[in-house]
Motif scaffolding. Structure first.
Motif, PDB file in Angstrom:
ATOM      1  N   THR A 778      51.180  46.159  19.764  1.00 53.44           N
ATOM      2  CA  THR A 778      51.126  44.941  18.814  1.00 53.44           C
ATOM      3  C   THR A 778      50.536  45.661  17.593  1.00 53.44           C
ATOM      4  O   THR A 778      50.954  45.651  16.318  1.00 53.44           O
ATOM      5  CB  THR A 778      50.748  43.676  19.236  1.00 53.44           C
ATOM      6  OG1 THR A 778      51.342  43.331  20.138  1.00 53.44           O
ATOM      7  CG2 THR A 778      50.262  42.794  18.021  1.00 53.44           C
ATOM      8  N   LEU A 779      49.374  46.244  17.872  1.00 57.42           N
ATOM      9  CA  LEU A 779      48.486  46.793  16.564  1.00 57.42           C
ATOM     10  C   LEU A 779      49.390  47.953  15.893  1.00 57.42           C
ATOM     11  O   LEU A 779      49.302  48.165  15.008  1.00 57.42           O
ATOM     12  CB  LEU A 779      47.319  47.245  17.344  1.00 57.42           C
ATOM     13  CG  LEU A 779      46.301  46.199  17.749  1.00 57.42           C
ATOM     14  CD1 LEU A 779      44.757  46.621  18.187  1.00 57.42           C
ATOM     15  CD2 LEU A 779      46.114  45.115  16.685  1.00 57.42           C
ATOM     16  N   SER A 780      50.033  48.818  16.895  1.00 55.55           N
ATOM     17  CA  SER A 780      50.823  49.797  16.375  1.00 55.55           C
ATOM     18  C   SER A 780      52.038  49.623  15.625  1.00 55.55           C
ATOM     19  O   SER A 780      52.037  49.925  14.326  1.00 55.55           O
ATOM     20  CB  SER A 780      51.373  50.751  17.534  1.00 55.55           C
ATOM     21  OG  SER A 780      50.399  51.287  18.393  1.00 55.55           O
ATOM     22  N   VAL A 781      52.696  48.431  15.717  1.00 54.74           N
ATOM     23  CA  VAL A 781      53.878  47.928  15.257  1.00 54.74           C
ATOM     24  C   VAL A 781      53.161  47.457  13.881  1.00 54.74           C
ATOM     25  O   VAL A 781      53.732  47.606  12.701  1.00 54.74           O
ATOM     26  CB  VAL A 781      54.662  46.607  15.768  1.00 54.74           C
ATOM     27  CG1 VAL A 781      55.602  46.145  14.642  1.00 54.74           C
ATOM     28  CG2 VAL A 781      55.318  47.436  16.808  1.00 54.74           C
ATOM     29  N   LEU A 782      52.049  46.583  13.620  1.00 56.95           N
ATOM     30  CA  LEU A 782      51.695  46.080  12.509  1.00 56.95           C
ATOM     31  C   LEU A 782      50.961  47.355  11.502  1.00 56.95           C
ATOM     32  O   LEU A 782      51.105  47.276  10.486  1.00 56.95           O
ATOM     33  CB  LEU A 782      50.603  45.109  12.953  1.00 56.95           C
ATOM     34  CG  LEU A 782      50.770  43.737  13.693  1.00 56.95           C
ATOM     35  CD1 LEU A 782      49.817  42.973  13.731  1.00 56.95           C
ATOM     36  CD2 LEU A 782      51.808  42.855  12.790  1.00 56.95           C
ATOM     37  N   GLU A 783      50.492  48.041  12.193  1.00 49.51           N
ATOM     38  CA  GLU A 783      50.041  49.490  11.288  1.00 49.51           C
ATOM     39  C   GLU A 783      51.109  50.078  10.494  1.00 49.51           C
ATOM     40  O   GLU A 783      50.824  50.657   9.679  1.00 49.51           O
ATOM     41  CB  GLU A 783      49.113  50.233  12.229  1.00 49.51           C
ATOM     42  CG  GLU A 783      47.866  49.793  12.993  1.00 49.51           C
ATOM     43  CD  GLU A 783      47.432  50.508  14.158  1.00 49.51           C
ATOM     44  OE1 GLU A 783      46.046  50.533  14.421  1.00 49.51           O
ATOM     45  OE2 GLU A 783      48.099  51.693  14.482  1.00 49.51           O
ATOM     46  N   ALA A 784      52.272  50.015  11.319  1.00 48.07           N
ATOM     47  CA  ALA A 784      53.462  50.742  10.602  1.00 48.07           C
ATOM     48  C   ALA A 784      53.976  49.745   9.707  1.00 48.07           C
ATOM     49  O   ALA A 784      55.061  50.496   9.073  1.00 48.07           O
ATOM     50  CB  ALA A 784      54.329  50.937  11.800  1.00 48.07           C
ATOM     51  N   HIS A 785      53.758  48.476   9.472  1.00 47.06           N
ATOM     52  CA  HIS A 785      54.249  47.669   8.244  1.00 47.06           C
ATOM     53  C   HIS A 785      53.089  47.239   7.466  1.00 47.06           C
ATOM     54  O   HIS A 785      52.751  45.808   7.634  1.00 47.06           O
ATOM     55  CB  HIS A 785      54.898  46.654   9.047  1.00 47.06           C
ATOM     56  CG  HIS A 785      56.315  47.201   9.810  1.00 47.06           C
ATOM     57  ND1 HIS A 785      56.043  47.787  10.947  1.00 47.06           N
ATOM     58  CD2 HIS A 785      57.389  47.302   9.124  1.00 47.06           C
ATOM     59  CE1 HIS A 785      57.269  48.160  11.458  1.00 47.06           C
ATOM     60  NE2 HIS A 785      58.123  47.823  10.278  1.00 47.06           N
ATOM     61  N   PRO A 786      52.242  47.674   6.550  1.00 44.75           N
ATOM     62  CA  PRO A 786      51.323  47.373   5.768  1.00 44.75           C
ATOM     63  C   PRO A 786      51.756  46.294   4.952  1.00 44.75           C
ATOM     64  O   PRO A 786      50.963  45.251   4.686  1.00 44.75           O
ATOM     65  CB  PRO A 786      50.857  48.635   5.036  1.00 44.75           C
ATOM     66  CG  PRO A 786      51.938  49.529   5.044  1.00 44.75           C
ATOM     67  CD  PRO A 786      52.684  49.032   6.227  1.00 44.75           C
ATOM     68  N   ALA A 787      52.735  46.144   4.350  1.00 43.47           N
ATOM     69  CA  ALA A 787      53.365  45.188   3.495  1.00 43.47           C
ATOM     70  C   ALA A 787      53.277  43.717   4.337  1.00 43.47           C
ATOM     71  O   ALA A 787      52.897  42.752   3.968  1.00 43.47           O
ATOM     72  CB  ALA A 787      54.849  45.165   3.079  1.00 43.47           C
ATOM     73  N   HIS A 788      53.849  43.868   5.466  1.00 43.50           N
ATOM     74  CA  HIS A 788      53.755  42.618   6.569  1.00 43.50           C
ATOM     75  C   HIS A 788      52.214  42.390   6.683  1.00 43.50           C
ATOM     76  O   HIS A 788      51.863  40.741   6.857  1.00 43.50           O
ATOM     77  CB  HIS A 788      54.695  42.861   7.567  1.00 43.50           C
ATOM     78  CG  HIS A 788      54.394  41.684   8.540  1.00 43.50           C
ATOM     79  ND1 HIS A 788      55.201  40.381   8.508  1.00 43.50           N
ATOM     80  CD2 HIS A 788      53.754  41.470   9.851  1.00 43.50           C
ATOM     81  CE1 HIS A 788      54.861  39.629   9.358  1.00 43.50           C
ATOM     82  NE2 HIS A 788      54.007  40.315  10.245  1.00 43.50           N
ATOM     83  N   LEU A 789      51.552  43.253   6.936  1.00 41.32           N
ATOM     84  CA  LEU A 789      50.178  42.862   7.418  1.00 41.32           C
ATOM     85  C   LEU A 789      49.424  42.148   6.179  1.00 41.32           C
ATOM     86  O   LEU A 789      48.502  41.330   6.399  1.00 41.32           O
ATOM     87  CB  LEU A 789      49.392  44.282   7.659  1.00 41.32           C
ATOM     88  CG  LEU A 789      48.066  44.257   8.201  1.00 41.32           C
ATOM     89  CD1 LEU A 789      48.249  43.527   9.595  1.00 41.32           C
ATOM     90  CD2 LEU A 789      47.417  45.736   8.340  1.00 41.32           C
ATOM     91  N   GLU A 790      49.757  42.459   4.988  1.00 36.56           N
ATOM     92  CA  GLU A 790      49.048  41.716   3.873  1.00 36.56           C
ATOM     93  C   GLU A 790      49.288  40.105   4.004  1.00 36.56           C
ATOM     94  O   GLU A 790      48.393  39.570   3.527  1.00 36.56           O
ATOM     95  CB  GLU A 790      49.369  42.186   2.428  1.00 36.56           C
ATOM     96  CG  GLU A 790      49.139  43.608   2.101  1.00 36.56           C
ATOM     97  CD  GLU A 790      49.466  44.149   0.995  1.00 36.56           C
ATOM     98  OE1 GLU A 790      50.122  43.466   0.153  1.00 36.56           O
ATOM     99  OE2 GLU A 790      49.231  45.186   0.626  1.00 36.56           O
ATOM    100  N   ARG A 791      50.720  39.896   4.221  1.00 38.17           N
ATOM    101  CA  ARG A 791      50.855  38.370   4.295  1.00 38.17           C
ATOM    102  C   ARG A 791      50.585  37.773   5.752  1.00 38.17           C
ATOM    103  O   ARG A 791      50.874  36.657   6.048  1.00 38.17           O
ATOM    104  CB  ARG A 791      52.182  37.871   3.940  1.00 38.17           C
ATOM    105  CG  ARG A 791      53.449  38.724   4.701  1.00 38.17           C
ATOM    106  CD  ARG A 791      54.737  38.388   4.243  1.00 38.17           C
ATOM    107  NE  ARG A 791      55.727  38.795   4.823  1.00 38.17           N
ATOM    108  CZ  ARG A 791      56.340  39.821   4.839  1.00 38.17           C
ATOM    109  NH1 ARG A 791      56.117  40.633   3.845  1.00 38.17           N
ATOM    110  NH2 ARG A 791      57.185  40.322   5.561  1.00 38.17           N
TER     111      ARG A 791
END
Length: 962
Positions: A778-791
């Protein structure tokens, strides 16, 4: 005649016959072999002579022809005349020539010389018209070696040998010197001189038989000589000395066998007579020595009787007889015994010949006998006296009387045992006093009323009575009797048939014992061995036996059946949160619910911890499912209350029909178990009927699911899905909240339900590995998508109880969170109420460690056991997820509505936010808003979708419109 002597009478003559026969036969074979060796020696000697003669004859003719060619005139004016003179001279000196010729190379005869008195036709060649006319011979080769050919005459049938060579290889024009020999005449002459008519012989040139006489006997005496060189030919000789007309060896052997038979028969007759005489003499001696009585023969002398002979028993009974210094008279013996009056009785027997018999008591120490039986008879001129020691019999009679008294006392004092006697028709005629102690009935009452008092007889009573009628002792058997007050007594009888000399049954005797207590204990043991001690239901062992019996009956087409496999839902929660006593009480109460909906003909069994099985015999599947509907409804309405805690339970049921195509018992249970897993997958507290055609994914079976689970852990084959967590009062358009859901591919394009593989992973201790993979992935996928991480507002990740108690896994998660670019305050870990309650200290340590790093926590399935309020204030969690079992029906169930209201109020009073699960419709959403629940999660607010889909799209759907 004793068998040993009888066998000796026949064995010794037979052995003598064999020995003599072998001797004569061996001598015969020796003579036969010696005669054959002699014949072989004669034939060998003659063959050697004949070979030497033939080889000498050949060498002389060869040397003469060589000498003739060596002296051939080189410049003679008439070499034919010279040759004729030399040839005539040579043939006069050496006999055997048929002709001597001179030919050219083509075989034309230039000149032929024939011995006197022999015509040209004897040579084997046609007579020339004139002396110089050539005769044709086979073509010859120019060589220093002789050429030899064997030719058979068409007229006489004789074999002729043609022996030729070039006169000079340097002067081929001189031609060839050719000699011919009549082989038959030569061999007749030479063999006739050496071989007589007592020999068989054969002389061969390759395949041509040159000369033979007689017929060979195949007895190993044929002598064969090969390589006889005769004028360029290689001959072989076979010769045999003819056997004599009569063979002395065979005559000797045959005559010897006949003589041996005669001698053995004579010896047998003599030995048989001697043995008969010996046996007859010893028969009486053996009889007397082998008898039990002392036998003494007395001879009348001087008005008395003197001992003549005595057997061994006499000397054992009266050792004084060995003392020769004592008088051995009958009077002395009787006086010695203390009964001198018997001497007078002996005289009367001797005078009258009437036998006498009496018993006397002996008081002397000179003999060990206490009582003697004395018999006296007249035997010719002597008196035969026999004495037998009958002390044992007299003592036995005394002991018997004492024993009878003691036996009577013993019978009367027996406890729980009694002795009985029955007539052949099995009526009691005697029972000992022990019966009264057991039943309270007198012996007479029991004998008279035994038939009416009988409560139950064994099933094999007819076999018992048949065995007794045949005089065979039966095995012990049990009979139930009813006493005066109605109490049942169980008596074990051990019958012994009593028969007369003709084998006819005259009575039945035996010993009986009271086994009432033993039978009750045995029945209790049998019950305990086949029943569950907690619920009193049939246990796994007895259930398997009943299932096997039903299967055999179904295979025979006698009946049908349906089997159900039941697994309790949420039982583990009760057991883990309240302890085993609560779990035991729950199982007993649930077993009672099942039993109330079943009849006596339907078998209910507990086969495991929270697993039950039911067998419905001779019922249709439709009738069974109707009963299951009632059972599931009753379980759903049931509430388990332990102390101050309330629990909801359910029952997932797998159903399978039993018919002639069904497999083994183990296969049936496995199939029903798989159907039970399907019921859990479909939402629990329901039944699923097993489809025999194999419908449904094979991975739903536990072994297949476990294999897929282990493969996914090893190769990271899980899939991450997500489900939205939506604010119930205001929309946060800039932030997304969702829970990570784990999915397991089945390898065929489908997914295995978490309801199947999550419990299996927990059962096999794999859940901490799964949790570790989910956190890292989960953390690896979120780290690969910083734009999604912002919202992203927060992502919820579930952790199992096994992970909470694993310090190494905690350290790994802390390290992964600290290395991640995902802010810790956006990570929310969800732990179930059961996991937290089961190990409160480990849960508190886990929460405190990760909260100190900034992570959030949610308490999942809150309220399922109504025990969470006690621990809620001790657990530093940020969110409380209200169990969906209360939420899904709260708009229609007032109790569920009040439960959600209480949980929400208490959580908010502690400063914690609430999340409602299983929000399925708009009515539920409205009810949650009225109760000020903070967040909602369910199909009405957003269905699960793959995480990657969420990362690439933004959910702008406003689900909170009024």
């Amino acid at each position: 005649m004793p068998e040993r002597k009888k066998s000796r009478v026949y064995l010794l003559p037979f052995m003598l016959f064999l020995l003599l026969s072998l001797l004569f036969v061996a001598a015969g074979f020796y003579l036969i072999n010696d005669e054959r060796q002699s014949r072989i020696s004669k034939a060998t000697s003659l063959a050697s002579q004949l070979k030497n003669s033939l080889e000498l004859f050949s060498a002389e003719r060869r040397q003469a022809m060589i000498s003739l060619m060596q002296t051939w005139p080189a410049f003679s004016p008439n070499e034919i005349d010279w040759f004729n003179v030399q040839a005539v001279s040579l043939m006069n000196i050496q006999h055997g020539y048929t002709s001597l010729s001179v030919t050219d190379r083509s075989g034309k005869i230039r000149w032929m010389t024939i011995p006197e008195g022999q015509g040209a036709e004897a040579t084997g060649f046609a007579k020339p018209e004139r002396k110089e006319s050539p005769l044709r011979l086979p073509s010859l080769h120019l060589s220093d070696d002789f050429q030899s050919m064997l030719v058979r005459s068409q007229t006489s049938g004789h074999y002729f040998l043609v022996y030729a060579r070039a006169i000079s290889t340097q002067e081929p024009e001189l031609g060839y010197l050719v000699a011919t020999f009549d082989v038959s005449e030569i061999l007749d002459a030479m063999v006739g001189e050496l071989v007589g008519p007592q020999f068989n012989f054969m002389i061969r040139d390759i395949d041509a038989h040159l000369l033979e006489a007689g017929d060979f006997a195949d007895d190993g005496s044929i002598v064969e000589t090969g390589n006889i060189a005769f004028l360029g030919r290689n001959w072989s000789l076979q010769i045999q000395s003819r056997p004599a007309r009569f063979d002395a060896g065979w005559l000797l052997g045959a005559a010897g066998v006949l003589m041996s038979l005669l001698v053995s028969w004579i010896f047998h007759k003599q030995l048989k007579g001697a043995v008969r005489l010996s046996v007859s003499q010893k028969r009486y001696q053996i009889a007397s020595e082998a008898g039990l009585d002392a036998l003494m023969i007395y001879q009348p002398a001087s008005g008395g009787f003197v001992l003549l002979e005595a057997n061994t028993v006499s000397y054992e009974l009266f050792p004084s007889l060995k003392n020769r210094q004592l008088p051995h008279t009958l009077h002395y013996l009787m006086a010695f015994l203390g009964h001198p009056e018997l001497t007078t009785a002996a005289k009367e027997v001797s005078d009258s010949g009437v036998p006498y018999e009496t018993y006397v008591k002996v008081d002397t120490d000179a003999t060990a006998a206490g009582w003697l039986k004395i018999q006296m008879v007249k035997a010719g001129e002597t008196l035969a006296l026999t004495m037998r020691d009958v002390s044992e019999r007299f003592r036995a009679q005394i002991d018997l009387k004492k024993s009878e008294e003691r036996y009577r006392r013993l019978l009367d004092n027996m406890q729980r045992h009694f002795v009985y006697t029955r007539t052949p028709d099995h009526r009691f005629v005697f029972v000992s006093a022990g019966l009264s102690v057991i039943t309270g009935l007198s012996a007479d009452e029991f004998c008279e009323q035994s038939a009416s008092l009988t409560y139950r007889v064994p099933d094999n009573i007819h076999a018992v009575t048949d065995a007794i009628a045949k005089g065979v002792k039966p095995e012990p058997y049990l009979v139930h009797y009813q006493g005066k007050d109605g109490e049942i007594f169980v008596i074990e009888f051990t019958d012994t048939p009593v028969c007369d000399d003709n084998g006819k049954l005259i009575a039945v005797e035996g010993i009986a014992r009271d086994v009432t207590k033993e039978q009750a204990l045995q029945e209790e043991v049998v019950f305990q061995a086949s029943h569950d001690q907690l619920t009193g239901l049939v246990n796994r062992y007895a259930f398997d036996n009943e299932l096997h019996v039903l299967l055999e009956s179904v295979k025979r087409g006698e009946q049908t059946g349906v089997m159900c496999f039941i697994d309790m839902d949420r039982f583990k929660l009760v057991n883990d949160s309240c302890g085993h006593p609560a779990g035991d009480r729950l199982l007993k109460e649930v077993a009672g619910i099942f039993a109330r909906h079943l009849t006596e003909n339907e078998l209910l069994a507990r086969i495991g911890g929270d697993e039950f099985c039911i067998i419905f015999s001779n019922q249709t599947l439709k009738a069974v499912t109707a009963k299951l509907d009632e059972i599931i409804r009753a379980v759903s309405e049931y509430r388990f209350i332990y102390e101050d805690r309330l629990f909801y339970v359910g029952a997932s049921i797998g159903v399978i029909s039993i018919d002639q195509n069904s497999g083994s018992a183990a296969e049936l249970i496995q199939a029903a178990d798989n159907a039970c897993y399907q019921a859990k997958y479909q939402g629990r507290n329901r039944y699923v009927v097993h489809q025999p055609d194999g419908c449904g994914s094979g991975l739903n079976k536990e072994s297949s699911v476990l294999h897929a689970l282990q493969r996914a852990i090893q190769h990271g084959l899980f899939e991450l899905h997500s489900q939205s967590i939506v604010p119930m009062h205001k929309a946060e358009q800039a932030l997304e909240h969702y829970e990570i859901l784990l999915r397991l591919p089945d390898g065929n394009g489908g997914l295995i339900s978490p309801a199947l593989f999550i419990p299996l992973a927990e059962r096999h201790g794999l859940m901490n590995q799964v949790d570790g993979w989910v956190v890292d992935r989960t953390l690896s996928v979120l780290e690969a998508h910083p734009a999604h991480l912002e919202r992203l507002g927060k992502v919820a990740i579930n952790l199992s109880g096994l992970t909470l108690g694993d310090p190494s896994r905690l350290a790994g998660i802390v390290d992964r969170v600290m290395r991640s670019t995902v802010p810790a305050h956006k990570i929310c870990f969800e732990i179930t109420e059961t996991a937290a309650v089961t190990n409160i200290n480990a849960a508190r340590h886990f929460i405190e460690t990760l909260r100190s790093k900034g992570c959030l926590f949610a308490l999942d399935d809150f309220g399922a056991g109504m025990s969470s309020f006690t621990y809620l204030k001790n657990l530093e969690v940020d969110f409380v997820k209200i169990d969906g079992s209360f939420v899904k029906n709260m708009a229609r169930d007032s109790i569920d509505h009040e439960t959600v209201k209480a949980i929400s109020a208490i959580a908010q009073s502690m400063g914690k936010k609430t999340i409602a699960e299983f929000v399925t419709d708009q009515a539920t959403c409205d009810a949650l808003r009225e109760l000020n629940v903070d967040y909602g999660q369910g199909f009405a607010l957003g269905k699960p979708l793959p995480l990657m889909n969420r990362l690439h799209t933004r959910d702008n759907v406003n689900l909170l419109r009024a």
